[in-house]
Design an enzyme around this catalytic site. Structure first.
Site, PDB file in Angstrom:
ATOM      1  N   ARG A 180       0.761  -1.329  -0.084  1.00  0.00           N
ATOM      2  CA  ARG A 180      -0.099   0.010  -0.076  1.00  0.00           C
ATOM      3  C   ARG A 180       0.730   1.346   0.012  1.00  0.00           C
ATOM      4  NH1 ARG A 180      -3.550  -2.609   4.352  1.00  0.00           N
ATOM      5  NH2 ARG A 180      -1.849  -3.866   4.437  1.00  0.00           N
ATOM      6  N   GLU A 228       4.706 -10.586  13.753  1.00  0.00           N
ATOM      7  CA  GLU A 228       3.867 -11.248  15.033  1.00  0.00           C
ATOM      8  C   GLU A 228       4.147 -12.657  15.275  1.00  0.00           C
ATOM      9  OE1 GLU A 228      -0.053  -9.619  14.883  1.00  0.00           O
ATOM     10  OE2 GLU A 228      -0.346 -10.432  17.076  1.00  0.00           O
TER      11      GLU A 228
HETATM   12  P1  AMP Z   1       4.043  -2.930  12.109  1.00  0.00           P
HETATM   13  O1  AMP Z   1       5.314  -3.453  11.508  1.00  0.00           O
HETATM   14  O2  AMP Z   1       3.463  -3.733  13.397  1.00  0.00           O
HETATM   15  O3  AMP Z   1       4.165  -1.606  12.386  1.00  0.00           O
HETATM   16  O4  AMP Z   1       2.561  -3.150  11.023  1.00  0.00           O
HETATM   17  C1  AMP Z   1       2.723  -2.322  10.046  1.00  0.00           C
HETATM   18  C2  AMP Z   1       2.260  -2.902   8.588  1.00  0.00           C
HETATM   19  O5  AMP Z   1       1.315  -4.028   8.912  1.00  0.00           O
HETATM   20  C3  AMP Z   1       1.725  -1.850   7.716  1.00  0.00           C
HETATM   21  O6  AMP Z   1       2.508  -2.090   6.397  1.00  0.00           O
HETATM   22  C4  AMP Z   1       0.412  -2.199   7.774  1.00  0.00           C
HETATM   23  O7  AMP Z   1      -0.124  -2.128   6.323  1.00  0.00           O
HETATM   24  C5  AMP Z   1      -0.097  -3.673   8.540  1.00  0.00           C
HETATM   25  N1  AMP Z   1      -0.932  -3.501   9.424  1.00  0.00           N
HETATM   26  C6  AMP Z   1      -0.389  -3.612  10.913  1.00  0.00           C
HETATM   27  N2  AMP Z   1      -1.519  -3.533  11.734  1.00  0.00           N
HETATM   28  C7  AMP Z   1      -2.796  -3.180  10.684  1.00  0.00           C
HETATM   29  C8  AMP Z   1      -4.036  -3.005  10.939  1.00  0.00           C
HETATM   30  N3  AMP Z   1      -4.723  -3.044  12.263  1.00  0.00           N
HETATM   31  N4  AMP Z   1      -4.908  -2.675   9.889  1.00  0.00           N
HETATM   32  C9  AMP Z   1      -4.337  -2.518   8.982  1.00  0.00           C
HETATM   33  N5  AMP Z   1      -3.060  -2.839   8.582  1.00  0.00           N
HETATM   34  C10 AMP Z   1      -2.234  -3.268   9.617  1.00  0.00           C
END
Ligand code: AMP
Length: 175
Positions: free
Chosen positions: A58, A95
């Site tokens: 995205r 995760e």
């Molecule tokens: P993080 O690495 O935990 O900051 O997760 C960010 C990535 O995971 C981004 O590329 C987001 O597109 C996706 N992502 C994580 N959590 C969500 C959520 N609640 N809704 C949509 N996309 C998410």
């Protein structure tokens, strides 16, 4: 209508307890899409931005539009194995398990000014990996901008602790 209203929330996707913030509804709405790009660009008007780096997938859509608006180049940060030329690679924790993100090793020249773009920051694991790749490339990162921040997950603060200027357009509480 606010930008937050243009984002669809899918409860319990992809697993129970996660509120998935779906920006496809924002992208499909001409006024919301334009407004999101204008707001992402705003902090960098008047700055010299050589490249915009977008995180798969995205971040490509948003980052491409931001790069166009700033008259900057666009650099894709991709999942392992997708980029055809020589790459730098960094492993990061998800995760469940680990993943790898890559950049073409000649995509950013030493000292070039770069803005990082993605749709959402949660724990910050993905964005921190991107920052590491850009640092290895010799980029001068002048900001990281996201449409959505989930502040309770701490990613934006983790980036700020590294000295990165973080901006976001919409914050949602919870996961
Ligand atoms: P993080 O690495 O935990 O900051 O997760 C960010 C990535 O995971 C981004 O590329 C987001 O597109 C996706 N992502 C994580 N959590 C969500 C959520 N609640 N809704 C949509 N996309 C998410």
């Amino acid at each position: 209508m606010t930008l937050a209203d243009a984002i669809r929330t899918i409860p319990d996707h992809p697993k129970p307890g996660i509120q998935f913030r779906d920006i496809t509804t924002l992208l499909a709405d001409p006024r919301a899409f334009r407004r999101a790009i204008e707001e992402l660009v705003q902090p960098f008007i008047g700055a010299r931005v050589d490249k915009v780096a977008g995180i798969e997938a995205r971040g490509f859509i948003l980052g491409g539009a931001v790069a166009h608006q700033l008259c900057a180049g666009f650099v894709p940060l991709r999942k392992k194995g997708k980029l055809p030329h020589r790459t730098r690679s960094v492993a990061y924790t998800l995760e469940y398990g680990v993943d790898e993100m890559e950049i073409h090793e000649d995509a950013v020249g030493a000292g070039e000014t770069v803005v990082l773009i993605d749709d959402l920051i949660a724990t910050g694991g993905t964005a921190l990996a991107a920052v590491e790749l850009l640092n290895q490339s010799g980029a001068r990162l002048i900001g990281a901008s996201f449409v959505v921040d989930l502040p309770e997950l701490g990613g934006a603060d983790r980036l700020r602790a590294l000295g990165v200027e973080v901006a976001s357009l919409v914050s949602f509480s919870g996961h």
